[in-house]
Design a protein around this motif. Structure first.
Motif: not given
Length: 224
Positions: A203-211
């Motif tokens: 989700p936009a700007d939620q870089l800790d959730e990058l998969r």
């Protein structure tokens, strides 16, 4: 530690909040597929015989409309405007008609961050790496723009394991699946080290959730 290049604002990409001469709007059809419409004012260079004149007096001004299904090559058309004021009126009318037809400007929160990452041999940024970064940025900017599938926001160089490096290209996208597909095609066609490419989504700007949605190893684990 990372080295980051500044924000991009390509004229034909979504930058509604930054450039009043651009409008881009989206709509989902009944099947859930995104379509887009965009328009912008293109104030060209002064004509050769008017080189001494002020740009506002001598430049050719066009109103450009571009539209299509997100992720696919779009269709565009331009109309010459008599003045900048006329072009702005056309842009305002375009936005009003799009809204009537059910199109809307997407907020950042409604979109996704997509990171295209190319593995580098060393964490020392070489001239070749800089050239690769500039080429990837330019190629992805154009490729995604004409498909309505993303805005290239910035690139950065970061350190990887064992003294390797990474080139990260950050993209804001309405449909992450389409963006990932377009990125893969672009990097392959432009011969920009496709075999070293990984692409991740969050989700936009939620870089800790990058998969990772594409990687050389097939893993979903991804690190900037």
């Amino acid at each position: 530690m990372s080295s980051t290049e500044g924000q991009d604002s390509n004229d034909s990409l979504e930058s509604n909040d930054l450039d009043p001469n651009i409008v881009r709007m989206y709509k989902k059809d009944d099947a859930g597929a995104w379509t887009f419409r965009e328009a912008w004012i293109d104030a060209g260079m002064p004509q050769e015989d008017d080189a001494e004149a002020a740009p506002a007096e001598s430049a050719e001004i066009f109103f450009v409309v571009n539209h299509g299904a997100v992720g696919h090559q779009s269709t565009s058309k331009d109309v010459r405007a008599a003045s900048l004021e006329e072009a702005r009126g056309m842009l305002e009318a375009f936005a009003e008609q799009c809204a009537v037809d059910g199109y809307a400007v997407l907020s950042r929160e409604e979109q996704f961050t997509v990171v295209a990452q190319i593995a580098l041999k060393s964490d020392r940024i070489t001239d070749r790496d800089k050239t690769l970064g500039a080429s990837a940025k330019a190629a992805l900017t154009a490729h995604l723009a004409w498909r309505g599938s993303g805005l290239v926001e910035k690139i950065e160089f970061t350190k990887g394991p064992h003294s390797t490096g990474k080139l990260n290209v950050y993209i804001l996208a309405p449909d992450p699946a389409r963006a990932v597909a377009n990125i893969k095609v672009c990097i392959r066609e432009e011969k920009l080290d496709f075999t070293k490419l990984s692409v991740a989504v969050a989700p936009a700007d939620q870089l800790d959730e990058l998969r990772a949605k594409h990687s050389t190893s097939g893993s979903t684990v991804f690190s900037l």
